[in-house]
Design an enzyme around this catalytic site. Structure first.
Site, short mmCIF file in Angstrom:
data_model
loop_
_atom_site.label_atom_id
_atom_site.label_comp_id
_atom_site.label_asym_id
_atom_site.label_seq_id
_atom_site.Cartn_x
_atom_site.Cartn_y
_atom_site.Cartn_z
CE LYS A 91 -3.87 1.91 2.73
NZ LYS A 91 -4.73 1.65 3.92
CB SER A 166 -7.45 4.22 3.05
OG SER A 166 -6.72 3.51 4.03
CB SER A 190 -7.99 1.26 5.95
OG SER A 190 -8.48 2.56 6.18
#
Length: 479
Positions: A91, A166, A190
């Site tokens: 990520k 996210s 997330s």
């Protein structure tokens, strides 16, 4: 789009569909090499990136070098770990040495870390192949994935819809067949909500289970952790074997036996609206756990959970943003409109209001201690909503009731504020869309949760429905 066929490797499925465990078996048997697996991944990425927009940066050359080194180790019969040669995405708020780490923001457009954050360093030492960085919303503070740097990320199950956030890029890549494992962060849900939106397994470890050093500035102090997302619970266990524990290799090799559990099922948070299909999936999951020998009681969530969602989260998240951006005097003009608004709110809170928010967190911790005196685990939906249009920050209505920007996210952030481990499990589909459920446990129950995840996976496989059924359609459902 059709699956890519690779003649050099004879496997049950195309190489880009294989998970961590399957890749290890194929490498060990000589049916596939890490170089071939990476090539399949890159070809798959070329097919799907324009549709899902999951990757923020691809390091094809670095990945090839790592795959070649891994192939040599497997040829010698000396793999470094179960993740040796496994393509992994990271990520884009987790530093990878030499790769841009832009955090979804133009403010970090030119940021290239010199060091790996510690979980990435462990992955490298274990022989994993770092494929690249996955897209995030700006500063990872929103529940969908769109940023000034990468644009809108879309759900492989329906590209008109969001994969959530996210970790939207992480799940969109994995669900579309890019990477066999994703490394992500979870500061308020997330990992878990996006995993639920894409039919994947996601694990939010408890405090300090995955050590972190050399990371970005702390946005959500003590709330955000790093964890894995995978296509199977077994693969989560293999990932934690590398990144989990105070030292590399400290995580248990095999899941511990778990006796029958007393499970509290939260269907709502203080009467908050939940999509009827999501509720039905949660109810079906409760029945499945009962069939596996566990006790499931439908109970009300503590009011402290709603108090945290309403009164503490807005203060903690926006003041965290203001803290990180205080070094940029012109930040409000350089971030997107949603972040500029959040920044203004964060700058406006008074110290007394932050202290009040911290008091709400302490109340929540006491309430959760009471929960775990009566029950061993908490079962709930991952998200109150099904995926919504990809460019919208949140669904404005759930179950025909108006909601604010966190209406879909009411079930997850309590675990971050209290440092609890939590596991997202695929729980079937509503129409053509996956839906997930969450198991949260008390401090120190990380390994037991992953053991229960594997129990869930085996049970679903035995009846031929649910999570295992979700795997083949992921390749993919296109309009």
């Amino acid at each position: 789009m059709n699956a890519v066929v690779h003649t050099p490797a004879v496997t049950e499925a195309p190489a880009w569909q294989l998970g961590v465990h399957e890749l290890g078996e194929a490498y060990r048997a000589g049916r596939l090499t890490p170089v071939q697996a990476l090539q399949a991944q890159l070809e798959r990425l070329a097919e799907v990136q324009a549709v899902v927009n999951a990757m923020a940066w691809v390091d094809a050359e670095g990945a090839r070098r790592a795959a070649e080194a891994s192939a040599a180790r497997w040829l010698r019969g000396q793999p470094l770990s179960a993740l040796d040669g496994v393509p992994v995405t990271v990520k884009d708020n987790i530093p990878v040495a030499g790769l841009p780490c832009r955090w979804g923001s133009r403010l970090y457009q030119d940021h290239v870390p010199e060091r790996d954050e510690s979980p990435v360093a462990r992955l490298r030492a274990a022989g994993a192949v770092i494929l690249g960085k996955t897209a995030v919303p700006e500063f990872t503070l929103q529940g969908y994935t769109d940023s000034p740097v990468t644009g809108v990320t879309r759900n492989p199950w329906d590209p008109l819809l969001t994969p959530g956030g996210s970790s939207g890029g992480a799940v969109a890549a994995l669900a579309a067949g890019v990477g066999a494992l994703a490394l992500a962060t979870d500061g308020g849900g997330s990992i878990r909500r996006p995993a639920g939106h894409t039919g994947l397994y996601g694990f939010k470890p408890g405090w300090d289970t995955v050590p972190r050093e050399h990371g970005l500035p702390e946005m959500l102090p003590r709330m955000e952790v790093i964890g894995p997302i995978a296509r199977s619970a077994r693969d989560l266990q293999l990932a934690m074997g590398v990144i989990g524990g105070a030292r590399a290799g400290a995580w248990p090799d095999a899941p511990p036996p778990v006796p029958p559990q007393r499970i509290a099922c939260w269907r709502h948070i203080a009467g908050s609206p939940v999509d009827p299909g999501v509720l039905a999936a949660c109810d079906a999951a409760a029945e499945r756990w009962r069939a596996l020998g566990h006790t499931v009681d439908v109970v009300d969530a503590p009011l402290a959970v709603q108090a945290f969602n309403q009164h503490a989260w807005p203060v903690i998240s926006t003041t965290g943003l203001a803290r990180v951006l205080r070094q940029y005097p012109d930040a409000a003009a350089r971030v997107g409109p949603a972040l500029a608004e959040m920044l203004a709110r964060g700058q406006a809170w008074r110290a007394t209001e932050l202290c009040d928010a911290q008091a709400v967190v302490r109340q929540l911790r006491r309430a959760m201690a009471d929960v775990f005196r009566a029950h061993d685990l908490v079962l709930s939906p991952c998200s109150a909503a099904l995926p919504w249009p990809a460019a919208d920050s949140h669904p404005p209505r759930i179950a025909d009731q108006p909601v604010d920007g966190r209406g879909h996210a009411v079930f997850t952030a309590f675990a971050n504020a209290t440092g609890l481990p939590a596991l997202a499990l695929p729980a079937g589909r509503v129409g053509h869309l996956p839906v997930g459920v969450q198991l949260a446990g008390p401090p120190g129950s990380d390994a037991a949760l992953l053991a229960l995840g594997q129990s869930w996976e085996r049970a679903v496989a035995a009846v031929g429905t649910g999570a295992v059924e979700l795997t083949p359609p992921l390749w993919p459902i296109w309009p």
